[in-house]
Write an enzyme that holds these catalytic residues in place. Structure first.
Site, PDB file in Angstrom:
ATOM      1  N   GLY A  14       1.095  -1.669  -0.056  1.00 16.39           N
ATOM      2  CA  GLY A  14      -0.348  -0.175   0.167  1.00 16.39           C
ATOM      3  C   GLY A  14       1.302   1.520   0.562  1.00 16.39           C
ATOM      4  N   ARG A  75       0.996  -5.293  -5.801  1.00 19.73           N
ATOM      5  CA  ARG A  75       0.803  -6.077  -4.939  1.00 19.73           C
ATOM      6  C   ARG A  75       1.210  -6.820  -6.194  1.00 19.73           C
ATOM      7  NH1 ARG A  75      -0.493  -4.344   0.434  1.00 19.73           N
ATOM      8  NH2 ARG A  75      -2.209  -3.244   0.087  1.00 19.73           N
ATOM      9  N   ASP A 106       6.261  -5.551   6.051  1.00 19.02           N
ATOM     10  CA  ASP A 106       6.795  -7.390   6.477  1.00 19.02           C
ATOM     11  C   ASP A 106       5.851  -7.746   5.350  1.00 19.02           C
ATOM     12  OD1 ASP A 106       6.602  -6.296   9.128  1.00 19.02           O
ATOM     13  OD2 ASP A 106       5.144  -7.610   9.312  1.00 19.02           O
ATOM     14  N   THR A 128       4.020   2.029   5.666  1.00 19.25           N
ATOM     15  CA  THR A 128       2.898   1.713   5.397  1.00 19.25           C
ATOM     16  C   THR A 128       1.869   2.769   6.777  1.00 19.25           C
ATOM     17  OG1 THR A 128       1.193   0.317   7.028  1.00 19.25           O
ATOM     18  CG2 THR A 128       3.611   0.049   7.457  1.00 19.25           C
ATOM     19  N   ASP A 130      -0.525   1.562   8.550  1.00 22.15           N
ATOM     20  CA  ASP A 130      -1.117   0.779   9.323  1.00 22.15           C
ATOM     21  C   ASP A 130       0.177   0.567  11.025  1.00 22.15           C
ATOM     22  OD1 ASP A 130      -2.406  -0.171   7.751  1.00 22.15           O
ATOM     23  OD2 ASP A 130      -1.480  -1.663   7.430  1.00 22.15           O
ATOM     24  N   ASP A 132       1.832  -1.266  11.994  1.00 16.52           N
ATOM     25  CA  ASP A 132       2.151  -2.595  11.789  1.00 16.52           C
ATOM     26  C   ASP A 132       3.193  -3.724  11.785  1.00 16.52           C
ATOM     27  OD1 ASP A 132       1.871  -2.280   9.935  1.00 16.52           O
ATOM     28  OD2 ASP A 132       0.322  -4.262   9.254  1.00 16.52           O
ATOM     29  N   ARG A 174      -5.529  -2.633   8.870  1.00 15.86           N
ATOM     30  CA  ARG A 174      -5.456  -4.447   8.320  1.00 15.86           C
ATOM     31  C   ARG A 174      -6.292  -4.614   9.862  1.00 15.86           C
ATOM     32  NH1 ARG A 174      -2.132  -7.000   4.109  1.00 15.86           N
ATOM     33  NH2 ARG A 174      -1.500  -4.780   3.941  1.00 15.86           N
TER      34      ARG A 174
HETATM   35  P1  ADP Z   1       2.786  -4.352   2.929  1.00 19.35           P
HETATM   36  O1  ADP Z   1       4.617  -4.575   2.286  1.00 19.35           O
HETATM   37  O2  ADP Z   1       2.479  -3.527   3.117  1.00 19.35           O
HETATM   38  O3  ADP Z   1       3.311  -5.807   3.880  1.00 19.35           O
HETATM   39  P2  ADP Z   1       1.390  -7.178   1.156  1.00 19.35           P
HETATM   40  O4  ADP Z   1       1.663  -7.868   1.974  1.00 19.35           O
HETATM   41  O5  ADP Z   1       1.400  -6.528  -0.026  1.00 19.35           O
HETATM   42  O6  ADP Z   1       2.393  -5.191   1.742  1.00 19.35           O
HETATM   43  O7  ADP Z   1       2.933  -7.324   0.442  1.00 19.35           O
HETATM   44  C1  ADP Z   1       3.666  -6.595  -0.603  1.00 19.35           C
HETATM   45  C2  ADP Z   1       4.005  -7.899  -1.777  1.00 19.35           C
HETATM   46  O8  ADP Z   1       5.263  -7.972  -1.286  1.00 19.35           O
HETATM   47  C3  ADP Z   1       3.561  -8.368  -1.779  1.00 19.35           C
HETATM   48  O9  ADP Z   1       2.222  -8.161  -3.600  1.00 19.35           O
HETATM   49  C4  ADP Z   1       4.606  -9.090  -3.565  1.00 19.35           C
HETATM   50  O10 ADP Z   1       4.940  -9.144  -4.537  1.00 19.35           O
HETATM   51  C5  ADP Z   1       5.464  -9.161  -2.499  1.00 19.35           C
HETATM   52  N1  ADP Z   1       6.014 -10.233  -0.868  1.00 19.35           N
HETATM   53  C6  ADP Z   1       4.310 -10.196   0.013  1.00 19.35           C
HETATM   54  N2  ADP Z   1       5.164 -11.528   0.917  1.00 19.35           N
HETATM   55  C7  ADP Z   1       6.297 -12.387   0.327  1.00 19.35           C
HETATM   56  C8  ADP Z   1       6.833 -13.137   0.407  1.00 19.35           C
HETATM   57  N3  ADP Z   1       6.779 -14.040   1.418  1.00 19.35           N
HETATM   58  N4  ADP Z   1       7.936 -13.699  -0.600  1.00 19.35           N
HETATM   59  C9  ADP Z   1       8.037 -12.308  -1.397  1.00 19.35           C
HETATM   60  N5  ADP Z   1       7.616 -11.757  -1.793  1.00 19.35           N
HETATM   61  C10 ADP Z   1       6.170 -11.658  -1.288  1.00 19.35           C
HETATM   62  O1  F6P Z   2      -2.184  -1.936   4.318  1.00 17.64           O
HETATM   63  C1  F6P Z   2      -2.418  -0.101   4.204  1.00 17.64           C
HETATM   64  C2  F6P Z   2      -3.572  -0.184   3.554  1.00 17.64           C
HETATM   65  O2  F6P Z   2      -4.329   0.910   3.632  1.00 17.64           O
HETATM   66  C3  F6P Z   2      -4.463  -1.267   5.527  1.00 17.64           C
HETATM   67  O3  F6P Z   2      -4.981  -0.068   5.944  1.00 17.64           O
HETATM   68  C4  F6P Z   2      -5.769  -1.974   4.143  1.00 17.64           C
HETATM   69  O4  F6P Z   2      -6.172  -3.159   4.906  1.00 17.64           O
HETATM   70  C5  F6P Z   2      -4.747  -2.076   2.985  1.00 17.64           C
HETATM   71  O5  F6P Z   2      -3.503  -1.586   2.893  1.00 17.64           O
HETATM   72  C6  F6P Z   2      -5.713  -2.367   1.792  1.00 17.64           C
HETATM   73  O6  F6P Z   2      -5.114  -2.520   0.532  1.00 17.64           O
HETATM   74  P1  F6P Z   2      -6.097  -2.227  -0.847  1.00 17.64           P
HETATM   75  O7  F6P Z   2      -5.078  -0.880  -1.240  1.00 17.64           O
HETATM   76  O8  F6P Z   2      -5.257  -3.143  -1.264  1.00 17.64           O
HETATM   77  O9  F6P Z   2      -7.191  -2.351  -0.817  1.00 17.64           O
END
Ligand code: ADP
Ligand code: F6P
Length: 321
Positions: A14, A75, A106, A128, A130, A132, A174
């Site tokens: 995000g 993502r 994360d 982020t 969040d 978190d 989230r």
């Molecule tokens: P955030 O980074 O905010 O936690 P996401 O969990 O959506 O957001 O992760 C962002 C991107 O990071 C994912 O769309 C993917 O491309 C990559 N990613 C997430 N988890 C993994 C993983 N276990 N291994 C490799 N890349 C990952």
């Molecule tokens: O991680 C930031 C965030 O805005 C969260 O607060 C929310 O749950 C999520 O992203 C929404 O994701 P998306 O943009 O995929 O709808």
């Protein structure tokens, strides 16, 4: 240790206000060391699609005050696979990218870890709204998001008081309740529902509303975290049980946009510079954090294994106030 000649920077997951300040700081710090910078568009998706552009000093000017991310974000499921990660590392090598700064949460750190395993030096920056991420007390975008939400909630409160209504206001986060807790305290909410602490006993909320109405309170603001959700159906049930008009407002993506606050610009700038500096020093598989009042860095695995709780005292105080 091979000398770092070119670094890449990407934003992932995000978007968050302040990401541009971080991109700008990474770029200008690296350039000041004579290191070239490449911007990778649309996170790991853009890496796999080779959407890679040169970044010069002027390419990041006039961006510090802008919300969102100038590089775009995404993502990308493909990057969670071994093949995707190996391909990403190959593309880095093809473009002469020796190291990457990944700005995200994360999930994005997991991607950075995978690239490091494939021989590309990586440093993560917490981006982020969040808050978190366990290893850090600050994440880019949280400050702007809570200020945006706080102002919106003040406005809802005006109309809520005028109509003597109860309002359930749902904020993002989230599975984490930090935005809800901060807004709950800053907006003087009557009830704050956090995924980490909520007991799903609506009768307690209903009793609280009825008691407050008896005491003459004209409004009743409930801050509900996205991780609990279902604000609209909750409003219907509360209205039926109390006889008091109850409305739900889901703040949604407005919380993620807008010009970053001073704090987000400042912290993101320092974190961006710090990330570029340690990447150029030869560090890899690390994340930048703000912990105990200082900018520090942790091993990614160590950071991902840390846990973070809603601070008990702060939550207790939210109930007293
Ligand atoms: P955030 O980074 O905010 O936690 P996401 O969990 O959506 O957001 O992760 C962002 C991107 O990071 C994912 O769309 C993917 O491309 C990559 N990613 C997430 N988890 C993994 C993983 N276990 N291994 C490799 N890349 C990952
Ligand atoms: O991680 C930031 C965030 O805005 C969260 O607060 C929310 O749950 C999520 O992203 C929404 O994701 P998306 O943009 O995929 O709808």
């Amino acid at each position: 240790m091979a000398e770092i000649k070119t670094i890449g920077v990407l934003t992932s997951g995000g978007d968050a206000p302040g990401m541009n300040a971080a991109i700008r700081a990474v770029t200008r710090t690296a350039l000041s060391h004579g290191v070239k910078v490449k911007g990778i568009k649309r996170g790991y998706a853009g890496l796999l699609a080779e959407e890679i552009v040169d970044l010069e000093r002027q390419n990041v000017s006039d961006t510090i005050q802008r919300g969102g991310t100038i590089l775009g974000t995404a993502r990308c499921m493909e990057f969670t696979t071994e093949e995707g990660q190996a391909q990403g590392a190959e593309i880095c090598k093809k473009h002469g990218i020796d190291g990457i700064v990944v700005i995200g949460g994360d999930g994005s750190y997991r991607g950075a870890q995978a690239l490091a395993r494939h021989g590309i030096n990586t440093i993560g920056i917490p981006g982020t709204i969040d808050l978190d991420i366990a290893c850090t007390d600050y994440t880019i975008g949280f400050d702007t998001a809570v200020n945006t939400a706080m102002q919106a909630i003040d406005k809802v409160r005006d109309t809520s008081s005028s109509h003597e209504r109860c309002s359930i206001i749902e904020v993002m986060g989230r599975n984490a309740g930090y935005i809800a807790l901060w807004c709950g305290i800053a907006n003087g909410a009557e009830d704050i529902l956090l995924p980490e602490t909520y007991d799903y006993n609506e009768q307690n909320i209903i009793n609280n509303i009825i008691q407050n109405r008896k005491k003459g309170k004209k409004h009743h603001i409930i801050i509900n975290a996205e991780g609990i959700g279902h604000s609209t159906s909750m409003a219907r049930r509360i209205e039926a049980a109390t006889g008091i008009e109850t409305r739900a407002t889901i703040l949604g993506y407005m919380q993620r946009g807008g010009s970053p606050t001073c704090k987000d610009r400042y912290y993101a700038s320092i974190m961006g510079a710090y990330a570029a500096d340690i990447l150029i020093e030869g560090k890899t598989n690390r994340v930048v954090a703000f912990k105990g009042g200082e900018f520090v860095d942790f091993d990614i695995e160590e950071a991902l294994n840390m846990t973070k709780e809603i601070p008990e005292y702060q939550y207790k105080i939210s109930k007293v106030l």
